[in-house]
Design a protein around this motif. Structure first.
Motif, short mmCIF file in Angstrom:
data_model
loop_
_atom_site.label_atom_id
_atom_site.label_comp_id
_atom_site.label_asym_id
_atom_site.label_seq_id
_atom_site.Cartn_x
_atom_site.Cartn_y
_atom_site.Cartn_z
N THR A 56 -19.21 16.02 9.15
CA THR A 56 -18.95 14.97 8.18
C THR A 56 -19.04 13.62 8.89
N PRO A 57 -19.31 12.57 8.13
CA PRO A 57 -19.38 11.25 8.78
C PRO A 57 -18.10 10.96 9.56
N ARG A 58 -16.95 11.33 8.97
CA ARG A 58 -15.68 11.05 9.63
C ARG A 58 -15.53 11.85 10.92
N LYS A 92 -17.94 12.74 12.82
CA LYS A 92 -18.78 12.07 13.81
C LYS A 92 -18.10 10.82 14.35
N LEU A 93 -17.46 10.10 13.42
CA LEU A 93 -16.74 8.87 13.81
C LEU A 93 -15.66 9.20 14.83
N GLU A 96 -17.04 10.22 18.13
CA GLU A 96 -17.52 9.03 18.84
C GLU A 96 -16.34 8.33 19.50
N GLU A 112 -13.20 16.46 10.27
CA GLU A 112 -12.35 15.63 11.14
C GLU A 112 -11.33 16.48 11.88
N PHE A 142 -18.65 5.22 3.88
CA PHE A 142 -19.26 6.53 4.06
C PHE A 142 -18.89 7.16 5.39
N ARG A 143 -18.94 6.35 6.41
CA ARG A 143 -18.68 6.87 7.77
C ARG A 143 -17.29 7.43 7.92
N TYR A 144 -16.38 6.99 7.03
CA TYR A 144 -14.99 7.40 7.19
C TYR A 144 -14.66 8.67 6.41
N LEU A 145 -15.63 9.12 5.60
CA LEU A 145 -15.35 10.25 4.73
C LEU A 145 -15.46 11.57 5.48
N ASP A 146 -14.49 12.42 5.23
CA ASP A 146 -14.51 13.75 5.85
C ASP A 146 -14.88 14.81 4.82
#
Lengths: 435, 326
Positions: free
Chosen positions: A127-129, A131-132, A135, A155, B282-286
């Motif tokens: 998920t983007p999160r 990956k965040l 990182e 996450e 978007f980047r924060y969505l899990d």
């Protein structure tokens, strides 16, 4: 033509190695014979040189990855060369696969049942999160087992992931010492915990403990290898020792003459040379007791014990009997240098037929070595020291050196062993015989 | 502070504003004597007279139109619709006239009009009297949309609506009228538009809800809390203007978004919020945002069926867990 770089096998027991450092970046230039990468096995840390010159087109095994032997870890070729054909031959790397990562304890504690994660054949989804977070934590998200639908990395997986961030050696030491490897601060690539980090942790722990209880040093890896071998030596051989004093006056003179001629030859070179020659004169000392009988070797592979930080290692001057003094000298210097830099190849520290060990530099007059099994003889060399000796009924000062020969009484007897030792003495006292 | 019901908070605010400004008047069906069917205008006629508290015939298009005209002429009318479903009767007046006049007259005319009334489920009022209309009005520019979920918010937002120079659709919920809460006595107490209220702080999942569903979302949050999931509950209060910043900030923290409303799920305001969050966070969505809303069917008369159509607390709980892959 692009060439593969594979995980080299360093020693019989090695099944996998961990890349600890790439000295050349992807896209950088490799020069044959120059350091390419550093790796760690459960026994040693070693720098591997490039065997071809060219561009490092692709690094397949990143720093920190553990790769089975013979697996391709990089590709070297010419600028712009198409590596797709070579890459296509590669099965998906075993390195970095989530399957190798155990489910983190905390994830298990949370009662989560992560889906079985197969080695990813295609892209890894996170998920983007996730990956965040990865990182932020400086993790490679692809290394983390995903617990979401279809193995999606979410996450929670990243937060619960306790990175397998330790080299095999570091883990082994940590286990032996009873410290938690995750408590160590990783100084390696991607925060990987190295042996040094674990040692630092152990040292830090010791500060807080009552150190009068002693220090527990792990008995494993190279230490255990040496120990087992020594135990084996004492158990299998019928060893005993002879000692003899050698007058090194002429060797000193000869060395001075070489020096004056700008040629560097060490006393140890004389001793190695003298030993190689004497072994050809006394094949019984250059022998090995095998199932079929006593194998008297018709070659001299002369081992020379070297002390390196990781412990004792015995590089081998192969075919020393065929070498001239200068060659032995050069060969011994090169091997000692390689040993100190951890760059010895397996063939360079195995297969010796007789060993010379010198502790003179530590001020020892004489000492009794034990056999480097399966050999039948080992020569212990003490320091050269000026002593008062009686020659022709006069007390004179001579540079004297003590040699101790330990031999296997199963293979030879005291008298021939004494004669051999006397022959070595003869060569050293008349070093021109070696030239 | 006084403890008031939602309905009384509205009634008292109207009275305060009528005292505060002569131009404020109210008109609607059955408001003079009956005081409206939910009592939001009770006794106002006694204090202000029937000039300022005016009964209308059952002609929504006409009296909403009258309100638009009065507002344009300089008054500050409050038009009460008995059911917000009847905005559909007056749609041309609301969307073509009220919403557009200020723009089309180059800013020289303004429409300080409040159209208020109740909507939603809870009484088995059937398909034409139980709808939630806010999403429709969010779509057309020019009209503000306020949705209070507590007595204090009803008072504070209504004051802001009455004093706003633009048309405001003020959506009350029939099931909230009898709910009680503290309301400031200050006749200047106002809640600004465009500022969402964080009803409960949390860190694992953001639930955005309005009107009746704020309390349901809080109920779900309590259940989730017991299961170790910390939900943040946000009430946007006004959909136009929308405080997307507070929601985005929350999702950046939690990584998961649930929108829940009584309005239909398809094309509902939750979809708009989900889209904006995906655009901005978007980047924060899990996990993908989850929208909960009424099923895409007409609201039934039968109370049991009514409940089957709209989201239940349990569904909010499940959605939150789903967003956490639990």
């Amino acid at each position: 033509m692009a060439e593969k770089v594979i995980m080299p096998k360093q020693g019989l027991q090695m099944t996998e190695g961990t890349i600890t450092r790439w000295f050349v970046k992807e896209g950088g230039n490799c020069v044959s014979g120059q350091p390419l990468f550093e790796m760690e096995t459960d026994k040693l840390v070693i720098t591997i040189d490039a065997n071809v010159t060219g561009k490092l087109l692709k690094i397949l095994a990143l720093e920190g990855s553990t790769v089975p032997i013979t697996e391709t870890i990089a590709i070297i070729g010419q600028e712009g060369e198409d590596t797709s054909a070579l890459l296509a031959q590669e099965k998906p790397s075993q390195a970095n696969t989530p399957a190798m990562m155990p489910v983190s304890a905390s994830a298990q504690a949370a009662g989560l049942t992560p889906m079985p994660v197969a080695a990813p054949a295609g892209p890894v989804y996170a998920t983007p999160r996730a990956k965040l977070r990865a990182e932020e934590k400086n993790l490679n998200v692809e290394q983390i087992p995903g617990s979401g639908p279809d193995g999606l990395i979410i996450e929670r997986d990243v937060l619960a992931f306790i990175p397998q961030k330790a080299t095999p050696l570091a883990k082994a030491i940590a286990q032996q010492e009873g410290v938690n490897v995750s408590d160590a601060v990783g100084s390696g690539a991607h925060g990987k915990v190295t042996r040094a980090d674990v040692n630092a942790l152990i040292a830090a722990r010791k500060d807080t403990l009552n150190t009068r209880h002693g220090t527990l040093v792990p008995y494993e890896g190279k230490r255990k290898m040496i120990g087992d071998k020594m135990q084996e030596s004492l158990r299998t051989h019928a060893q005993l020792s002879h000692q003899i004093k050698v007058d090194m006056s002429r060797a000193v003179e000869l060395r001075e003459s070489f020096k004056a001629a700008d040629r560097k030859v060490s006393y140890n070179d004389f001793i190695l040379m003298a030993t190689a020659r004497a072994l050809m004169d006394f094949p019984a000392m250059n022998a090995e007791l095998t199932d079929k009988g006593i194998l008297q070797k018709d070659y001299v592979h002369l081992g020379m014990a070297v002390d390196v930080p990781s412990g004792l290692i015995v590089p081998v001057i192969r075919d020393a009997d065929l070498m001239r003094l200068g060659e032995i000298s050069a060969c011994a210097a090169e091997l000692a240098d390689k040993a100190k830099n951890g760059k010895l190849l397996p063939t360079e520290y195995t297969g010796s037929s007789f060993t010379v060990t010198n502790l003179g530099m530590f001020g020892l007059e004489c000492f009794v070595p034990i056999l480097n099994t399966p050999e039948s003889g080992i020569l212990g060399v003490g320091k050269i020291e000026k002593q008062a000796v009686v020659i022709n009924d006069e007390i004179v000062i001579r540079p004297m050196m003590c040699l101790t020969l330990t031999y296997d009484h199963r293979v030879t007897d005291g008298a021939p062993a004494a004669q051999f030792l006397a022959r070595v003495k003869q060569y050293l006292e008349n070093p021109f015989l070696l030239l | 502070m006084s403890i008031k019901t939602y309905a009384v908070a509205i009634r008292d605010t109207i009275a305060q504003e009528m005292r505060h400004d002569d131009k404020v008047f109210i008109m609607g069906e059955d408001i003079e004597v009956l005081g409206g069917i939910f009592g939001c205008t009770r006794d106002l006629a006694k204090e202000f007279g029937t000039e300022r508290v005016r009964n209308t015939p059952i002609t929504e298009a006409t009296f909403v139109g009258a309100g638009v005209g009065a507002a344009t002429a300089g008054m500050r009318p409050i038009v009460e619709l008995m059911y917000m479903d009847f905005t559909y009767v007056a749609m041309d007046q609301i969307l073509n006239q009220a919403a557009k006049i200020r723009y089309m007259f180059g800013g020289k005319a303004k429409v300080p009009l409040v159209i208020r009334g109740q909507q939603g489920i809870g009484r088995g009022n059937a398909g034409q009297h139980s709808q939630s209309v806010e999403s429709l009005f969010m779509h057309i520019p020019g009209i503000k949309v306020a949705c209070p979920s507590t007595p204090a918010e009803a008072a504070g937002l209504l004051r802001t609506a009455i004093r706003d120079d633009n048309p405001v659709l003020f959506l009350e919920h029939k099931a909230l009228y009898s709910t009680k809460g503290e309301v400031p006595d200050d006749p200047e107490f106002a809640i600004p538009f465009g500022k969402a209220a964080i009803k409960k702080e949390g860190k694992d999942v953001t639930i955005v809800a309005n009107l009746l569903y704020v309390s349901k979302a809080l109920e779900a949050a309590d259940i989730l809390e017991k299961e170790g999931i910390s939900a943040e509950v946000i009430d946007p209060l006004t959909l136009v203007p929308l405080d997307i910043d507070t929601i985005v900030k929350s999702v950046q923290k939690t990584g998961r978004l649930i929108t829940v409303h009584e309005a239909h799920r398809e094309g509902g305001w939750g979809a708009e919020i989900a889209a904006q969050v995906m655009e901005r966070a978007f980047r924060y969505l899990d996990s993908p945002p989850i929208r909960l809303g009424a099923k895409q069917c007409t609201l039934p008369f039968n109370l049991g069926l009514e409940n089957a159509v709209v989201p239940q607390v349990d569904q909010i709980v499940q959605a939150a867990k789903q967003s956490l892959y639990r």
